[in-house]
Design an enzyme around this catalytic site. Structure first.
Site, short mmCIF file in Angstrom:
data_model
loop_
_atom_site.label_atom_id
_atom_site.label_comp_id
_atom_site.label_asym_id
_atom_site.label_seq_id
_atom_site.Cartn_x
_atom_site.Cartn_y
_atom_site.Cartn_z
CB CYS A 136 -21.22 -8.88 -18.29
SG CYS A 136 -22.24 -10.11 -17.50
CB CYS A 157 -20.40 -11.41 -20.96
SG CYS A 157 -22.15 -11.24 -21.33
CB CYS A 174 -24.28 -14.13 -20.00
SG CYS A 174 -23.82 -13.14 -18.58
CB CYS A 177 -25.88 -9.92 -17.98
SG CYS A 177 -25.14 -9.83 -19.62
N GLY A 237 0.79 -1.23 0.00
CA GLY A 237 0.00 0.00 0.00
C GLY A 237 0.82 1.27 0.00
#
Lengths: 318, 262
Positions: A281, A287, A259, A256, A47
């Protein structure tokens, strides 16, 4: 490395389009070494933003110069590269970066998350779970999460050094008092390993939980700001929140349109002038894999063909 | 009023502080003690080193010489040499600074509630509802309409901004407040109201205060003791009434006689 590169380019599938006159993966070896040193330090201090000597790249700042430099330093002839932009493999930026590496390094590229060893991304983390051994490289425009609250760079560095992050919560407080909830939807600040507050780059907060204890190595490159930071595999990444306003991800009432996924991040697409819209998606690979799987169920004959392409076989090894 | 018990130590002990800006003198060889509940006034003309002295003792400026001993809740620390985390912790929990210009002390693009809550959140409070309640409570104490909690300080009047600064500093229950010309730039009626509020808070919360000003009326009203500064040096010090009613040093005499009598 150069010798290996030659071997690769002779046997690799992309050897016809590898450019002459450039070092492997464009950057010179000195620069790569410098960036690798930076990456090692970044991984050692999860970080923490490590400064590095960012180079001019043959594309403008803001198009992924940081990510490209990190990828160029990491990539070897054996690697398989996937590049996504907003989750999609076929957007301009993704296509040109993928082409850049196939021409300068001759590496294999893919759109399959499972097959890739290095995934360079802008704005998304793939829906498919990443595994240990993979590296995800984020393109970062503004690495400093405290920038917009405390503009003095010196003061900000001191705040990081002394772990004084009260000011970050002032930002969240302001959101709640103004909007009734934490309105930050992307680049949602996280606390890494209980120590450094980090900007996760402009990914939607939907993807924040995926960063927590991710088995893959996450490296963030900011080219213009000349910073690299990292989250090693299996590291705690906690999204900042209040006890009475806990962190939440977006949910959609739709699934979606292609899909039918109810668990992925959806893009809203306007389809005509009458305001009709559809949700699909944002992760195109996820997808299309789901679509292929559905087709397989409907058409038994199609099954073997897809399996041969490797798409389904890969999904089995979870 | 403050009490000096036999076993008490001064809250702040300043030992011959000097600050040099190159060959120029900021302040030179100034020492005093500040006891719990005491209000100390520092007066002098502009350029006499008042603000330099205040910045040195409040830990914002490193003095060239001298030491500042602060009896914090966790033991006595030297504000000039203590490790930075310790010093900053003391500064944001047990001390407060009210600046002459509210823009220095407030975050102008953050709402009043956020300004007051900042120190609470810096000290680890992670509960929005509680931060909000404390902010409302403090707005009431400093006589700002509670409905203004979500407004930015830019929409406040000068007097309100000063009061907001005070609330922002007092929310963590500090023991010392440093004030740098808190009333200059305010008109007389607003000044009076602010001073009245300050006097109330000092007694209510048993605060110690160091107040820098060029306004003798302010010190007369608030300060128990007074230090008169000229050219970076302390020329006279003592009880406020004593100094103002019977000034010894020619400069203090000049200062006192220059007050207009209405």
């Amino acid at each position: 490395m150069k010798k290996q590169f030659k071997e690769q380019s002779e046997t690799g599938s992309d050897r016809s389009c590898v450019m002459e006159g450039y070092n492997f993966a464009y950057l010179d070896e000195q620069t790569k070494r410098m960036i690798r040193r930076t990456i090692l330090k970044a991984v050692a201090i999860p970080g923490y933003q490590v400064p590095f000597g960012s180079r001019e790249m043959p594309l403008p700042y803001g198009w992924g110069t940081g990510g490209i430099q990190v990828t160029a330093s990491l990539i070897g002839p054996e690697d398989t590269l996937k590049v996504i932009d907003q989750g999609a493999d076929d957007t301009t930026n993704a296509v040109s970066i993928r082409r850049f590496f196939s021409r300068t390094a001759g590496v294999h590229t893919t759109t399959r998350t499972r097959e890739a060893t290095i995934i360079q991304t802008r704005h998304r983390i793939p829906e498919t779970h990443l595994r240990n051994g993979q590296i995800i490289v984020y393109q970062v425009p503004i690495p400093e999460p405290l920038r917009f609250i405390e503009p003095r760079a010196k003061e900000v560095r001191r705040m990081h050094a002394l772990k004084e992050y009260g000011i970050m919560f002032v930002k969240l407080y302001e959101d709640i008092s103004r909007h009734g909830r934490i309105a930050k939807a992307f680049d949602y600040p996280v606390l890494v390993n209980g120590r450094y507050v980090m900007s996760p780059s402009p990914i939607p907060k939907f993807d924040n939980p995926k960063m927590d204890c991710m088995p893959a190595l996450q490296i963030f490159g900011a080219g213009r700001e000349k910073r690299i930071y990292a989250v090693p595999p299996y590291t705690r990444v906690k999204s900042l929140d209040f006890e009475d306003y806990p962190f939440e991800v977006e949910r959609w009432s739709k699934s979606c349109a292609l899909c039918g996924s109810e668990h992925s991040y959806l893009d809203e697409i306007i389809t005509d002038d009458q305001g009709s819209r559809m949700y699909v998606c944002s992760d195109t690979d996820y997808c299309s894999l789901r679509l292929a799987e559905r087709d397989r169920d409907f058409q038994p004959g199609f099954k073997d063909e897809i399996r041969a392409s490797g798409a389904i076989g890969e999904r089995k090894c979870t | 009023m403050y009490m000096k018990g036999p076993d008490q130590v001064p809250l702040l002990k300043v030992e011959s502080i000097s600050k040099f800006y190159g060959r120029r003198i900021g302040c030179h060889g100034i020492g005093f003690e500040l006891w719990p509940g005491e209000v100390l006034g520092i007066v002098g003309e502009s350029g006499s080193g008042k603000t330099t002295l205040l910045n040195c003792i409040s830990g914002q400026l490193e003095p060239s010489e001298g030491a500042v001993w602060y009896a914090s809740n966790g033991g006595v620390i030297d504000m000039c040499k203590a490790p930075e985390p310790q010093r900053r912790l003391a500064m944001r929990t047990e001390m407060g600074t009210v600046y002459q210009n509210p823009r220095d002390g407030l975050r102008m693009h953050v709402s009043a509630g956020g300004n007051i809550g900042e120190r609470l959140m810096a000290n680890g409070l992670r509960h929005y509802g509680r931060v909000r309640r404390r902010a409302l409570n403090w707005l009431e104490k400093v006589e700002i309409d509670q409905e203004r909690i979500d407004d930015t300080p830019g929409t406040f009047s000068g007097g309100m901004q000063q009061r907001l600064q005070i609330a922002r500093n007092l929310v963590t229950g500090p023991r010392i407040i440093f004030m740098d010309e808190p009333t200059s730039g305010l008109d007389v009626s607003v000044q009076a109201r602010l001073l009245d509020l300050l006097r109330g808070l000092v007694t209510e919360l048993d605060l110690s205060m160091v107040i820098v000003t060029h306004d003798l009326a302010v010190t007369r009203l608030l300060a128990h003791r007074l230090i008169v500064m000229k050219d970076g040096k302390s020329v006279e010090s003592g009880l406020t009434d004593q100094v103002l009613d019977d000034p010894q040093h020619p400069y203090t005499q000049l200062l006192v006689s220059s007050i207009l009598q209405p």
